[in-house]
Design an enzyme around this catalytic site. Structure first.
Site, PDB file in Angstrom:
ATOM      1  N   TYR A 144      25.786 -13.869  21.474  1.00 39.81           N
ATOM      2  CA  TYR A 144      25.897 -13.805  22.931  1.00 39.81           C
ATOM      3  C   TYR A 144      25.321 -15.086  23.521  1.00 39.81           C
ATOM      4  O   TYR A 144      24.252 -15.530  23.108  1.00 39.81           O
ATOM      5  CB  TYR A 144      25.122 -12.599  23.471  1.00 39.81           C
ATOM      6  CG  TYR A 144      25.153 -12.466  24.986  1.00 39.81           C
ATOM      7  CD1 TYR A 144      26.336 -12.130  25.649  1.00 39.81           C
ATOM      8  CD2 TYR A 144      23.998 -12.678  25.741  1.00 39.81           C
ATOM      9  CE1 TYR A 144      26.364 -12.004  27.029  1.00 39.81           C
ATOM     10  CE2 TYR A 144      24.031 -12.549  27.138  1.00 39.81           C
ATOM     11  CZ  TYR A 144      25.215 -12.214  27.768  1.00 39.81           C
ATOM     12  OH  TYR A 144      25.252 -12.091  29.148  1.00 39.81           O
ATOM     13  N   ASP A 239      21.626 -22.049  20.372  1.00 36.49           N
ATOM     14  CA  ASP A 239      21.269 -21.259  21.537  1.00 36.49           C
ATOM     15  C   ASP A 239      19.968 -20.522  21.212  1.00 36.49           C
ATOM     16  O   ASP A 239      19.968 -19.509  20.515  1.00 36.49           O
ATOM     17  CB  ASP A 239      22.392 -20.278  21.880  1.00 36.49           C
ATOM     18  CG  ASP A 239      22.043 -19.422  23.096  1.00 36.49           C
ATOM     19  OD1 ASP A 239      20.909 -19.557  23.606  1.00 36.49           O
ATOM     20  OD2 ASP A 239      22.902 -18.627  23.528  1.00 36.49           O
ATOM     21  N   LYS A 267      14.373 -17.129  28.871  1.00 33.89           N
ATOM     22  CA  LYS A 267      13.403 -16.067  28.537  1.00 33.89           C
ATOM     23  C   LYS A 267      11.957 -16.585  28.482  1.00 33.89           C
ATOM     24  O   LYS A 267      11.365 -16.803  29.520  1.00 33.89           O
ATOM     25  CB  LYS A 267      13.864 -15.333  27.273  1.00 33.89           C
ATOM     26  CG  LYS A 267      15.252 -14.712  27.557  1.00 33.89           C
ATOM     27  CD  LYS A 267      15.835 -13.808  26.523  1.00 33.89           C
ATOM     28  CE  LYS A 267      17.104 -13.178  27.104  1.00 33.89           C
ATOM     29  NZ  LYS A 267      18.290 -13.243  26.303  1.00 33.89           N
TER      30      LYS A 267
HETATM   31  C1  LIG Z   1      19.678 -13.695  27.007  1.00 34.60           C
HETATM   32  C2  LIG Z   1      20.534 -14.684  26.333  1.00 34.60           C
HETATM   33  C3  LIG Z   1      21.403 -15.542  27.042  1.00 34.60           C
HETATM   34  C4  LIG Z   1      21.639 -15.404  28.522  1.00 34.60           C
HETATM   35  O1  LIG Z   1      20.514 -15.636  29.271  1.00 34.60           O
HETATM   36  P1  LIG Z   1      20.478 -15.075  30.799  1.00 34.60           P
HETATM   37  O2  LIG Z   1      19.169 -15.573  31.309  1.00 34.60           O
HETATM   38  O3  LIG Z   1      20.564 -13.589  30.678  1.00 34.60           O
HETATM   39  O4  LIG Z   1      21.632 -15.660  31.505  1.00 34.60           O
HETATM   40  C5  LIG Z   1      22.063 -16.520  26.346  1.00 34.60           C
HETATM   41  N1  LIG Z   1      21.915 -16.656  25.025  1.00 34.60           N
HETATM   42  C6  LIG Z   1      21.101 -15.849  24.294  1.00 34.60           C
HETATM   43  C7  LIG Z   1      20.963 -16.072  22.832  1.00 34.60           C
HETATM   44  C8  LIG Z   1      20.412 -14.827  24.922  1.00 34.60           C
HETATM   45  O5  LIG Z   1      19.654 -14.003  24.189  1.00 34.60           O
END
Ligand SMILES: *Cc1c(COP(=O)(O)O)cnc(C)c1O
Length: 429
Positions: A144, A239, A267
């Site tokens: 994701y 990511d 995060k």
């Molecule tokens: C949470 C997450 C996102 C998206 O971040 P948001 O702040 O919710 O837009 C993208 N990549 C990874 C791996 C994530 O865990």
């Protein structure tokens, strides 16, 4: 029958907010039932609108490495707010933040702050496309990367290699530029690269996947991925929105020993405020506006309150490198307790863990990619989730999410959780 305050609030919320929530997974759709409205967080616990207390293993979906409302972040925020909330002009704390990220993550030479993980990943893809002059990119099934159009694509069925949108509103045009490979399967990458010679701008991957449960990229796979990107001049993007500063102070790339060209964060770097970042090689980052032609901007990017919280979080990590041993110890204790329970119950469910991220899948075989992850019995997960909740344990309301341990979970919390795990499984199996 008594209606709880959470239930009342949810009914009201649904009148004004789509589905009653501002992000879909919060609505408990995949486990059934109604979400809890939270009124307060304190260390490893959350208290709902009805005054019930839960040991929290979501931690706001990742940011709360140090639990809820740690003193040092609260102090930084209170100090910062005295000077104002936003200026739309450069501030010194933005330099301090950038320098600290560069110091902690050696592959990052320059960094741009944004306001969410989604913004970070979509900007990183744009940077890679602008830098290479190519349009396609490869992502992995089950990873994701936020909700930008061109990430909401899944593999097409059958022999067709064209991806298909997973949401209305995403165009076929977007799907055409997103190529889908299989996690931990280097041949699936090689095939796509061969078929799309000199057309691939980037390969983006969660180096430790946390959005199909928890799955680590195998050492050989990630090494070969790096080689392919070098040979084909493809920008490798890690990511690390979830794994950044979660699995080690240098993030997943430190654990795996592989340097990406670009990294994305979110995060934890916001200390609980809305923050994201993307950064990497100077050569690429200097192509971003205004030093280069690739446009990227944000009215509230580098917001002083957000930077104060994020800087406090990252400084705490820098000054206390021992926290990762502590997290490892606590997480191992919890995972061992779960494994012991499973043995007692004669079940061999897959338990994947990397540091303080873990996931129990309701399937009795190794989980190493999307195909094996989705074999998990999600109906059973839903039952398990509600049994745990009844016992005061707040887990992610969906199977394919990580359980996060924080530095402030106590042995008492962990013991209570292990007991609840046993009792819950005993009830539903
Ligand atoms: C949470 C997450 C996102 C998206 O971040 P948001 O702040 O919710 O837009 C993208 N990549 C990874 C791996 C994530 O865990």
């Amino acid at each position: 029958m008594n209606i709880s305050k959470s239930e009342k609030l949810f009914e009201e919320a649904k009148l004004y907010i789509p589905g009653g929530v501002n992000s879909p997974v919060r609505a408990f759709k995949s486990v059934g039932g109604n979400p809890l409205f939270i009124s307060r967080g304190e260390k490893g616990k959350m208290i709902d609108a009805d005054g019930n207390e839960y040991i929290d293993y979501i931690g706001s979906w990742g940011p709360h490495l140090f639990g809820h409302n740690p003193e040092f972040i609260k102090k930084a925020l209170l100090e910062s707010i005295e000077d104002g909330t936003s200026f739309g002009a450069p501030t010194e704390i933005e330099i301090k933040m950038a320098k600290l990220i560069v110091e902690l993550v050696p592959s990052v030479e320059m960094v741009r702050m944004v306001n969410s993980g989604t913004e970070a990943t979509m900007s990183a893809i744009r940077a890679a496309r602008g830098y290479t002059g190519r349009e396609k990119f490869i992502k992995f099934e089950g990873c994701y990367h936020g909700h930008a159009d061109y990430f909401l694509i899944k593999a097409g069925s059958g022999a067709l290699t064209l991806g298909v949108p997973t949401s209305p509103g995403v165009t076929k045009g977007n799907a055409a530029d997103t190529l889908l490979a299989d996690y931990n399967d280097i041949n699936s990458v090689k095939e796509l690269v061969a078929k799309n010679k000199n057309e691939i701008a980037a390969i983006i991957i969660e180096p430790i996947a946390g959005n199909m449960g928890v799955i680590k990229a195998e050492a050989e796979f990630i090494k070969e991925l790096r080689q392919i990107c070098d040979e084909e001049k493809i920008v490798l993007i890690f990511d690390e929105v979830m794994t950044g500063f979660r699995v080690s102070k240098g993030s997943a790339q430190e654990v795996l020993g592989i340097k990406p060209d670009l990294s994305t964060f979110g995060k934890i770097i916001g200390g609980g405020l809305p923050v994201g970042a993307f950064g990497g090689k100077k050569e690429i980052m200097e192509q971003i506006a205004p030093s280069g032609p690739i446009y990227q901007a944000g009215t509230l990017s580098g917001n002083p309150l957000a930077m104060a919280a994020g800087y406090a979080a990252l400084s705490h990590i820098k000054d206390n490198p021992g926290i990762y041993d502590e997290l490892e110890k606590k997480s191992l204790y919890l995972a061992d307790g779960f494994m012991h329970n499973l043995n007692e119950l004669g079940k061999h469910f897959a338990m994947n863990r990397i540091g303080s991220m873990m996931c129990m899948f309701f399937v009795e075989e190794d989980v190493k990619d999307f195909k094996t992850a989705i074999k998990s019995d999600i109906i059973l997960y839903g039952k398990y989730f509600h049994e745990m909740l009844k016992r005061g344990i707040y887990l992610a309301p969906a199977q394919f999410e990580a359980l996060f341990v924080s530095t402030v979970h106590t042995t008492e919390d962990l013991d209570k959780t292990i007991k609840a795990h046993y009792d819950s499984l005993k009830t539903i199996l």
